[in-house]
Design a protein around this motif. Structure first.
Motif, mmCIF file in Angstrom:
data_model
loop_
_atom_site.group_PDB
_atom_site.id
_atom_site.type_symbol
_atom_site.label_atom_id
_atom_site.label_comp_id
_atom_site.label_asym_id
_atom_site.label_seq_id
_atom_site.Cartn_x
_atom_site.Cartn_y
_atom_site.Cartn_z
ATOM 1 N N LEU A 72 0.712 -1.204 -0.183
ATOM 2 C CA LEU A 72 -0.113 -0.053 -0.015
ATOM 3 C C LEU A 72 1.294 1.279 -0.335
ATOM 4 O O LEU A 72 0.228 1.998 -0.680
ATOM 5 C CB LEU A 72 -1.190 0.208 1.113
ATOM 6 C CG LEU A 72 -2.183 -0.783 1.326
ATOM 7 C CD1 LEU A 72 -2.617 -0.957 2.305
ATOM 8 C CD2 LEU A 72 -2.643 -0.536 0.241
ATOM 9 N N SER A 73 1.493 1.040 1.132
ATOM 10 C CA SER A 73 2.736 2.504 0.807
ATOM 11 C C SER A 73 3.420 2.392 -0.316
ATOM 12 O O SER A 73 3.585 3.467 -1.140
ATOM 13 C CB SER A 73 3.949 2.042 1.697
ATOM 14 O OG SER A 73 3.210 1.855 2.846
ATOM 15 N N LEU A 74 3.983 1.577 -1.593
ATOM 16 C CA LEU A 74 4.913 1.899 -2.200
ATOM 17 C C LEU A 74 3.782 2.099 -3.738
ATOM 18 O O LEU A 74 3.560 2.960 -4.577
ATOM 19 C CB LEU A 74 4.766 0.119 -3.136
ATOM 20 C CG LEU A 74 5.329 0.599 -5.053
ATOM 21 C CD1 LEU A 74 6.449 1.038 -4.742
ATOM 22 C CD2 LEU A 74 5.534 -1.217 -4.691
ATOM 23 N N PHE A 75 2.146 2.143 -3.495
ATOM 24 C CA PHE A 75 0.858 2.512 -4.384
ATOM 25 C C PHE A 75 1.026 3.799 -4.061
ATOM 26 O O PHE A 75 0.435 4.441 -5.201
ATOM 27 C CB PHE A 75 0.219 1.039 -4.803
ATOM 28 C CG PHE A 75 -0.265 0.432 -4.812
ATOM 29 C CD1 PHE A 75 0.323 -0.267 -5.529
ATOM 30 C CD2 PHE A 75 -1.654 -0.591 -4.358
ATOM 31 C CE1 PHE A 75 0.465 -1.602 -6.039
ATOM 32 C CE2 PHE A 75 -1.381 -2.195 -4.791
ATOM 33 C CZ PHE A 75 0.046 -2.600 -5.707
ATOM 34 N N ILE A 76 0.910 4.313 -2.837
ATOM 35 C CA ILE A 76 0.773 5.336 -2.304
ATOM 36 C C ILE A 76 1.988 6.363 -2.757
ATOM 37 O O ILE A 76 2.001 7.198 -3.200
ATOM 38 C CB ILE A 76 0.924 5.751 -0.846
ATOM 39 C CG1 ILE A 76 -0.579 5.394 -0.361
ATOM 40 C CG2 ILE A 76 0.919 7.334 -0.613
ATOM 41 C CD1 ILE A 76 -0.855 5.055 1.108
ATOM 42 N N GLN A 77 2.856 6.046 -2.759
ATOM 43 C CA GLN A 77 4.575 6.162 -3.457
ATOM 44 C C GLN A 77 4.034 7.134 -5.131
ATOM 45 O O GLN A 77 4.355 7.994 -5.628
ATOM 46 C CB GLN A 77 5.581 5.799 -2.949
ATOM 47 C CG GLN A 77 7.119 5.788 -3.318
ATOM 48 C CD GLN A 77 7.636 5.693 -3.454
ATOM 49 O OE1 GLN A 77 7.933 3.918 -2.613
ATOM 50 N NE2 GLN A 77 8.962 6.100 -4.432
ATOM 51 N N ILE A 78 3.876 5.732 -5.317
ATOM 52 C CA ILE A 78 3.978 5.548 -7.168
ATOM 53 C C ILE A 78 2.755 6.863 -7.472
ATOM 54 O O ILE A 78 3.230 7.354 -8.499
ATOM 55 C CB ILE A 78 3.282 3.784 -7.708
ATOM 56 C CG1 ILE A 78 4.392 3.681 -7.362
ATOM 57 C CG2 ILE A 78 2.893 4.179 -9.368
ATOM 58 C CD1 ILE A 78 4.348 2.220 -7.729
ATOM 59 N N LYS A 79 1.557 6.646 -6.958
ATOM 60 C CA LYS A 79 0.600 7.897 -7.169
ATOM 61 C C LYS A 79 1.482 9.429 -7.253
ATOM 62 O O LYS A 79 0.649 9.403 -8.518
ATOM 63 C CB LYS A 79 -1.246 7.346 -6.386
ATOM 64 C CG LYS A 79 -1.750 8.273 -6.041
ATOM 65 C CD LYS A 79 -2.855 8.010 -7.632
ATOM 66 C CE LYS A 79 -3.549 8.802 -8.246
ATOM 67 N NZ LYS A 79 -4.238 8.971 -8.691
ATOM 68 N N ARG A 80 1.737 9.700 -5.856
ATOM 69 C CA ARG A 80 1.849 11.183 -6.122
ATOM 70 C C ARG A 80 3.009 11.465 -6.401
ATOM 71 O O ARG A 80 3.482 12.386 -7.296
ATOM 72 C CB ARG A 80 2.583 10.947 -4.355
ATOM 73 C CG ARG A 80 2.373 11.042 -3.345
ATOM 74 C CD ARG A 80 2.755 10.968 -1.921
ATOM 75 N NE ARG A 80 1.446 10.608 -0.551
ATOM 76 C CZ ARG A 80 1.918 10.379 0.443
ATOM 77 N NH1 ARG A 80 2.466 9.936 0.590
ATOM 78 N NH2 ARG A 80 0.703 10.344 0.918
ATOM 79 N N GLU A 81 3.822 10.719 -7.140
ATOM 80 C CA GLU A 81 5.112 10.516 -8.160
ATOM 81 C C GLU A 81 4.510 10.961 -9.627
ATOM 82 O O GLU A 81 5.161 10.782 -10.197
ATOM 83 C CB GLU A 81 6.036 9.683 -8.293
ATOM 84 C CG GLU A 81 6.670 9.007 -7.411
ATOM 85 C CD GLU A 81 8.002 8.092 -7.708
ATOM 86 O OE1 GLU A 81 7.178 7.403 -8.223
ATOM 87 O OE2 GLU A 81 8.763 8.207 -6.488
ATOM 88 N N GLY A 82 3.225 10.859 -9.770
ATOM 89 C CA GLY A 82 1.988 10.896 -10.926
ATOM 90 C C GLY A 82 2.382 10.067 -11.753
ATOM 91 O O GLY A 82 2.209 10.021 -13.377
ATOM 92 N N LYS A 83 3.149 8.559 -11.600
ATOM 93 C CA LYS A 83 3.076 6.631 -12.231
ATOM 94 C C LYS A 83 1.493 5.919 -11.939
ATOM 95 O O LYS A 83 0.576 6.655 -10.927
ATOM 96 C CB LYS A 83 3.872 6.461 -11.974
ATOM 97 C CG LYS A 83 5.367 7.363 -12.240
ATOM 98 C CD LYS A 83 6.234 6.591 -12.119
ATOM 99 C CE LYS A 83 7.590 7.387 -11.404
ATOM 100 N NZ LYS A 83 8.565 6.389 -11.429
ATOM 101 N N THR A 84 1.761 5.549 -12.831
ATOM 102 C CA THR A 84 0.001 5.053 -12.778
ATOM 103 C C THR A 84 0.497 3.178 -12.437
ATOM 104 O O THR A 84 2.055 3.019 -13.591
ATOM 105 C CB THR A 84 -1.204 4.327 -13.525
ATOM 106 O OG1 THR A 84 -0.049 4.531 -15.144
ATOM 107 C CG2 THR A 84 -1.351 6.129 -13.722
ATOM 108 N N ILE A 85 0.056 1.989 -11.813
ATOM 109 C CA ILE A 85 0.170 0.887 -12.517
ATOM 110 C C ILE A 85 -0.274 -0.285 -13.328
ATOM 111 O O ILE A 85 -1.327 -0.436 -13.714
ATOM 112 C CB ILE A 85 -0.120 -0.244 -11.201
ATOM 113 C CG1 ILE A 85 1.029 0.933 -9.820
ATOM 114 C CG2 ILE A 85 0.751 -1.001 -10.820
ATOM 115 C CD1 ILE A 85 0.518 0.468 -8.313
ATOM 116 N N ALA A 86 -0.252 -0.630 -14.594
ATOM 117 C CA ALA A 86 -0.501 -1.474 -15.048
ATOM 118 C C ALA A 86 -0.926 -2.626 -15.125
ATOM 119 O O ALA A 86 0.129 -3.271 -15.060
ATOM 120 C CB ALA A 86 -0.770 -1.139 -16.639
#
Length: 74
Positions: free
Chosen positions: A37-51
């Motif tokens: 969950l922390s990784l997802f939050i960090q990725i979201k804050r960096e403006g990236k997406t997860i496919a």
């Protein structure tokens, strides 16, 4: 095909007859969940997406890494 007694012996060899094994597994699962969950939050804050594509019984890996990241299109 192994008999029930043989399977129980194998489980005992791995410690699966002791509650501590399951408690540690639960602790690890909770820790990994929080890290993810922390990784997802960090990725979201960096403006990236997860496919990804998933189903209840399995996870489909994309590319060489677990996560395929791309810059968000703004």
């Amino acid at each position: 095909m192994p008999r029930v007694g043989e399977l129980l012996d194998i489980e005992k060899e791995y410690g699966l007859d002791r509650m501590g094994v399951y408690s540690r597994f639960q602790e690890q699962a909770i820790r990994i969940k929080h890290e993810l969950l922390s990784l997802f939050i960090q990725i979201k804050r960096e403006g990236k997406t997860i496919a990804g594509y998933g189903a209840p019984a399995y996870f489909v890996q994309l590319g060489e890494n677990r996560w395929m990241l791309s810059e968000s299109e703004s």
